[in-house]
Design a protein around this motif. Sequence first.
Motif, PDB file in Angstrom:
ATOM      1  N   ARG A  45       0.825  -1.209   0.000  1.00 17.52           N
ATOM      2  CA  ARG A  45       0.000   0.000   0.000  1.00 17.52           C
ATOM      3  C   ARG A  45       0.862   1.264   0.000  1.00 17.52           C
ATOM      4  NH1 ARG A  45      -2.265  -0.864   4.338  1.00 17.52           N
ATOM      5  NH2 ARG A  45      -4.034  -2.086   3.570  1.00 17.52           N
ATOM      6  N   ARG A  46       1.907   1.270   0.794  1.00 17.66           N
ATOM      7  CA  ARG A  46       2.772   2.447   0.889  1.00 17.66           C
ATOM      8  C   ARG A  46       3.455   2.738  -0.445  1.00 17.66           C
ATOM      9  NH1 ARG A  46       5.419   0.638   4.637  1.00 17.66           N
ATOM     10  NH2 ARG A  46       7.264  -0.173   3.558  1.00 17.66           N
ATOM     11  N   VAL A  85      -5.309 -10.117  -0.770  1.00 23.70           N
ATOM     12  CA  VAL A  85      -4.627  -8.919  -0.262  1.00 23.70           C
ATOM     13  C   VAL A  85      -4.188  -8.039  -1.426  1.00 23.70           C
ATOM     14  CG1 VAL A  85      -2.655  -8.056   1.055  1.00 23.70           C
ATOM     15  CG2 VAL A  85      -3.834 -10.136   1.793  1.00 23.70           C
ATOM     16  N   LEU A  86      -3.507  -8.640  -2.404  1.00 25.99           N
ATOM     17  CA  LEU A  86      -3.003  -7.871  -3.540  1.00 25.99           C
ATOM     18  C   LEU A  86      -4.132  -7.371  -4.436  1.00 25.99           C
ATOM     19  CD1 LEU A  86       0.094 -10.091  -4.434  1.00 25.99           C
ATOM     20  CD2 LEU A  86       0.042  -7.967  -3.108  1.00 25.99           C
ATOM     21  N   PRO A  90      -4.801  -2.076  -4.236  1.00 26.88           N
ATOM     22  CA  PRO A  90      -4.902  -0.999  -5.230  1.00 26.88           C
ATOM     23  C   PRO A  90      -6.198  -0.205  -5.128  1.00 26.88           C
ATOM     24  CG  PRO A  90      -4.023  -2.963  -6.251  1.00 26.88           C
ATOM     25  CD  PRO A  90      -4.480  -3.370  -4.882  1.00 26.88           C
ATOM     26  N   GLY A  91      -7.304  -0.873  -4.800  1.00 29.36           N
ATOM     27  CA  GLY A  91      -8.581  -0.168  -4.643  1.00 29.36           C
ATOM     28  C   GLY A  91      -8.544   0.791  -3.476  1.00 29.36           C
ATOM     29  N   GLU A  92      -7.845   0.406  -2.405  1.00 31.31           N
ATOM     30  CA  GLU A  92      -7.696   1.298  -1.261  1.00 31.31           C
ATOM     31  C   GLU A  92      -6.880   2.524  -1.629  1.00 31.31           C
ATOM     32  OE1 GLU A  92      -7.715  -2.363   2.018  1.00 31.31           O
ATOM     33  OE2 GLU A  92      -5.865  -1.284   1.545  1.00 31.31           O
ATOM     34  N   GLY A  97     -12.910   1.153  -8.045  1.00 33.74           N
ATOM     35  CA  GLY A  97     -12.680  -0.214  -8.487  1.00 33.74           C
ATOM     36  C   GLY A  97     -12.354  -0.368  -9.954  1.00 33.74           C
ATOM     37  N   ARG A  98     -11.962   0.709 -10.616  1.00 26.73           N
ATOM     38  CA  ARG A  98     -11.666   0.640 -12.056  1.00 26.73           C
ATOM     39  C   ARG A  98     -10.212   0.200 -12.283  1.00 26.73           C
ATOM     40  NH1 ARG A  98     -14.511   5.246 -11.185  1.00 26.73           N
ATOM     41  NH2 ARG A  98     -12.695   6.625 -11.450  1.00 26.73           N
TER      42      ARG A  98
END
Length: 306
Positions: A45-46, A85-86, A90-92, A97-98
């Motif tokens: 995420r970072r 998880v992976l 990216p959505g976060e 969600g695109r």
Amino acid sequence: MSLHLGVDGGGTKTAFVLVDERLTVLAEASGPTCYAFPADAAKVRRVLADGVAAVTAAAGVDAAALDSAFFALPGYGEASADVPVLDRVPGEVLGHGRYRVGNDMIAGWAGSLAGADGINVVAGTGSIAYGEWAGRSARSGGWSELFGDEGSGYWIAIRGLNAFSRMSDGRAARTLLHARLLRAFGTDRDFDVIGVVGGEWAGDRTRVAALSRVVVDAAEDGDPVAQGIVADAGRELALLAHAIRAALEVPAGETVPVSYSGGMFTAPTVLAAFGAALGSGYRLAAPVHGPAVGAALVALRGATRP
């Protein structure tokens, strides 16, 4: 104008590229590797958040404005527990969600062959190959540095270090490679290499893989041991392409385009060894785009179906 983000995660760095509907590059950014095995959501995420923020800021847009994105992540699909998880992270980062997520081998193939049928072989820190033909797809390699990644930077470096230890012990005659590796470590004591690689570096795959450059340089300067390692690397990488050709059931007599990506192929000796080992039935093609643009192309195709 539509906006499409490509993210190419590698063993050494993560590249971000933003393109429009004509694949014109609008902005680029890079960050550290997002490789995390087992999946470390906080690390991934970072790295992704920093890179997405940098590339969108460079283009003067917001992540919410992106029409599509493709995140090509190293190790994706290689541990079932990591996939959710992976898929989620990216959505976060984007706040929508695109997007889609896949293994980084897909970005290498899409970029090098511009999305056309054929095979792409990756040799960077690790090694892997991916190909598509007549609607079928297949991969080969990518089994990690512990028991695979043949022909990769890490594999070449380990082969070089093994040769160094044999030369040091007197199990093999010393060549230029021995002195070059000592110089790279900044020492004149052979056993210091153990302390650096195993202690100071703790076996870090990126730092170890960087030693491949020493082996390749020695090969280019005529060292016979280093030349043998590079020739073996070329054969191992060609085997990846042969395995994929068989898995894709390419008809006999067809000439398959084969391209390449990853830092090891910037060495002329490695590329020459790979080309020589491919043999007939293949057409070696220089990459059209890099993997980051390849990831953007995958995103664009998924959004617009050009």
